[in-house]
Every structure is written in structure tokens, then in C-alpha cells.
Design a protein around this motif. Structure first.
Motif, PDB file in Angstrom:
ATOM      1  N   HIS A 148       0.839  -1.196   0.000  1.00 48.10           N
ATOM      2  CA  HIS A 148       0.000   0.000   0.000  1.00 48.10           C
ATOM      3  C   HIS A 148       0.878   1.251   0.000  1.00 48.10           C
ATOM      4  CE1 HIS A 148       0.798   0.654   4.283  1.00 48.10           C
ATOM      5  NE2 HIS A 148       0.627  -0.631   4.416  1.00 48.10           N
ATOM      6  N   LYS A 174      -4.233  -7.596  -8.428  1.00 47.37           N
ATOM      7  CA  LYS A 174      -5.277  -6.585  -8.530  1.00 47.37           C
ATOM      8  C   LYS A 174      -4.763  -5.255  -8.018  1.00 47.37           C
ATOM      9  CE  LYS A 174      -7.421  -7.564  -4.069  1.00 47.37           C
ATOM     10  NZ  LYS A 174      -8.656  -7.850  -3.360  1.00 47.37           N
ATOM     11  N   VAL A 193      -6.396  -1.915  -6.466  1.00 49.64           N
ATOM     12  CA  VAL A 193      -7.650  -1.443  -5.871  1.00 49.64           C
ATOM     13  C   VAL A 193      -7.624   0.080  -5.785  1.00 49.64           C
ATOM     14  CG1 VAL A 193      -9.181  -1.563  -3.873  1.00 49.64           C
ATOM     15  CG2 VAL A 193      -7.913  -3.590  -4.589  1.00 49.64           C
ATOM     16  N   PRO A 239     -14.821   1.202  -3.783  1.00 54.22           N
ATOM     17  CA  PRO A 239     -13.661   0.526  -4.367  1.00 54.22           C
ATOM     18  C   PRO A 239     -13.953  -0.071  -5.745  1.00 54.22           C
ATOM     19  CG  PRO A 239     -14.679  -0.874  -2.712  1.00 54.22           C
ATOM     20  CD  PRO A 239     -15.444   0.422  -2.712  1.00 54.22           C
ATOM     21  N   TYR A 240     -12.925  -0.093  -6.565  1.00 54.17           N
ATOM     22  CA  TYR A 240     -12.924  -0.742  -7.874  1.00 54.17           C
ATOM     23  C   TYR A 240     -11.621  -1.510  -7.986  1.00 54.17           C
ATOM     24  CZ  TYR A 240     -16.809   2.254  -9.238  1.00 54.17           C
ATOM     25  OH  TYR A 240     -18.026   2.875  -9.312  1.00 54.17           O
ATOM     26  N   SER A 241     -11.656  -2.646  -8.659  1.00 51.66           N
ATOM     27  CA  SER A 241     -10.461  -3.478  -8.812  1.00 51.66           C
ATOM     28  C   SER A 241     -10.119  -3.656 -10.281  1.00 51.66           C
ATOM     29  CB  SER A 241     -10.690  -4.860  -8.190  1.00 51.66           C
ATOM     30  OG  SER A 241     -10.962  -4.756  -6.817  1.00 51.66           O
ATOM     31  N   ASP A 291     -13.892  -4.502  -4.069  1.00 52.95           N
ATOM     32  CA  ASP A 291     -12.562  -5.048  -3.787  1.00 52.95           C
ATOM     33  C   ASP A 291     -12.673  -6.560  -3.953  1.00 52.95           C
ATOM     34  OD1 ASP A 291     -10.090  -5.802  -2.858  1.00 52.95           O
ATOM     35  OD2 ASP A 291     -10.205  -4.652  -1.001  1.00 52.95           O
ATOM     36  N   ARG A 310     -11.947 -10.554  -4.608  1.00 52.52           N
ATOM     37  CA  ARG A 310     -11.010 -11.512  -4.028  1.00 52.52           C
ATOM     38  C   ARG A 310     -10.318 -12.262  -5.164  1.00 52.52           C
ATOM     39  NH1 ARG A 310     -12.396 -16.342   0.165  1.00 52.52           N
ATOM     40  NH2 ARG A 310     -10.232 -16.879   0.555  1.00 52.52           N
TER      41      ARG A 310
END
Length: 164
Positions: free
Chosen positions: A104, A122, A124, A132-134, A150, A152
Motif C-alpha cells: 500500500h 489486482k 484497488v 472501491p474498484y479493482s 474489492d 477476491r
């Protein structure tokens, strides 16, 4: 009274238009990132060259480069194909690779060669409403997808987890 009503309608229209423009900016920026990832994958598949997309979480930017030297830690100016900065309404919050590595902060690097991506994973991002968008990079089939939320990542099953 009529002027007050007209002013209210103009104000509401202005607010709606401003929100629409910010949402379109988010979509345009996230689409630029997806297109950059696809460009790297396609260019690598069609040549013997290697490409790298670097996501800089501190600078909130990304770049596409063609790898020309064995020293992967240094990015030469002549290697950079595309560079873009994200705005405040489109922020990368973390990157997770399909080998379990997670960051991060700093830089995350996705490398593509003729045989595909070195690692999938991914990216994020958050929009201005903190949704959130991935951006999902699939190393097996080279497909880059944009998904809401987000998501998986698929994880490999271990031998003792298989029923057969």
C-alpha cells in the motif's frame, strides 16, 4: 418568487453536472490504466520485448515502459512509453499480487513478456465516494478486467484441500 425557483433549478443542475463531470473523470482515468495494462500485454505478446507497468502509490501515478536493460530497478527516460497521474477522485489504495505479496506504499510493478504476465494481481482504487474498484490482471489468460468492489483473487488449492 419566480427568480428564486429558477435560481434553485439552476443550482441543482449545476451540482448535478459537476458530479457527473467528476464521475466521468474517474471513469476516464481508470479506463486509461486498464488500457495501459492491455497495451503492455498485447505489445509483449506480439514481440520479443518485455514491458512493465509501474504503479506508484505515493505519487498516485502509473507509467508504461519497455524494458531495455537487465537492471530492472532503474527506469531510463527513453524507455517510458506512457506516463499519467491520477487525480484526487481516483486513488490507488493498494496492490495485491497473486503470489500473496501486498503493498500500500511505494511502487508495484507488473511485468509482461512474450509468455504473459510474470505475476497477476489486482489494483484497488477508490472513487470520490470511497467506493472501491479493482483492476484485475490475470496472468494465465492475459485478460485485464475492471470490477466494482474489492474483489477476491483466486487462490491455488493445496493438495490436502482437494477432495479427490
Amino acid at each position: 418568487m419566480v427568480l428564486a425557483v429558477i435560481s434553485l433549478f439552476v443550482l441543482l443542475a449545476h451540482i448535478h453536472l459537476f458530479k457527473l463531470l467528476r464521475k466521468n473523470t474517474f471513469k476516464a482515468q481508470i479506463q486509461q490504466l486498464v488500457s495501459t495494462m492491455q497495451m503492455a500485454s498485447t505489445a509483449a505478446a506480439e514481440s520479443d520485448r518485455r514491458y512493465e507497468v509501474i504503479i506508484d502509490l505515493e505519487e498516485q501515478s502509473f507509467l508504461l515502459r519497455q524494458i531495455t536493460t537487465p537492471d530492472l530497478s532503474e527506469v531510463l527516460e527513453e524507455e517510458i512509453i506512457l506516463e499519467d497521474k491520477l487525480s484526487n477522485n481516483c486513488r490507488v489504495i493498494y496492490v495485491e499480487f497473486d503470489d500473496g505479496d501486498f503493498t500500500h506504499e511505494g511502487r508495484a510493478k507488473f511485468r509482461a513478456g512474450r509468455s504473459g504476465w510474470a505475476f497477476g494481481g489486482k489494483i484497488v482504487l477508490l472513487d470520490e465516494e470511497e467506493q472501491p474498484y479493482s483492476v484485475v490482471v490475470n496472468r494465465l489468460n492475459r485478460i485485464i478486467t475492471l470490477e466494482e468492489g474489492d474483489v477476491r483473487l483466486l487462490e491455488p488449492k493445496y493438495k490436502d484441500e482437494l477432495v479427490f
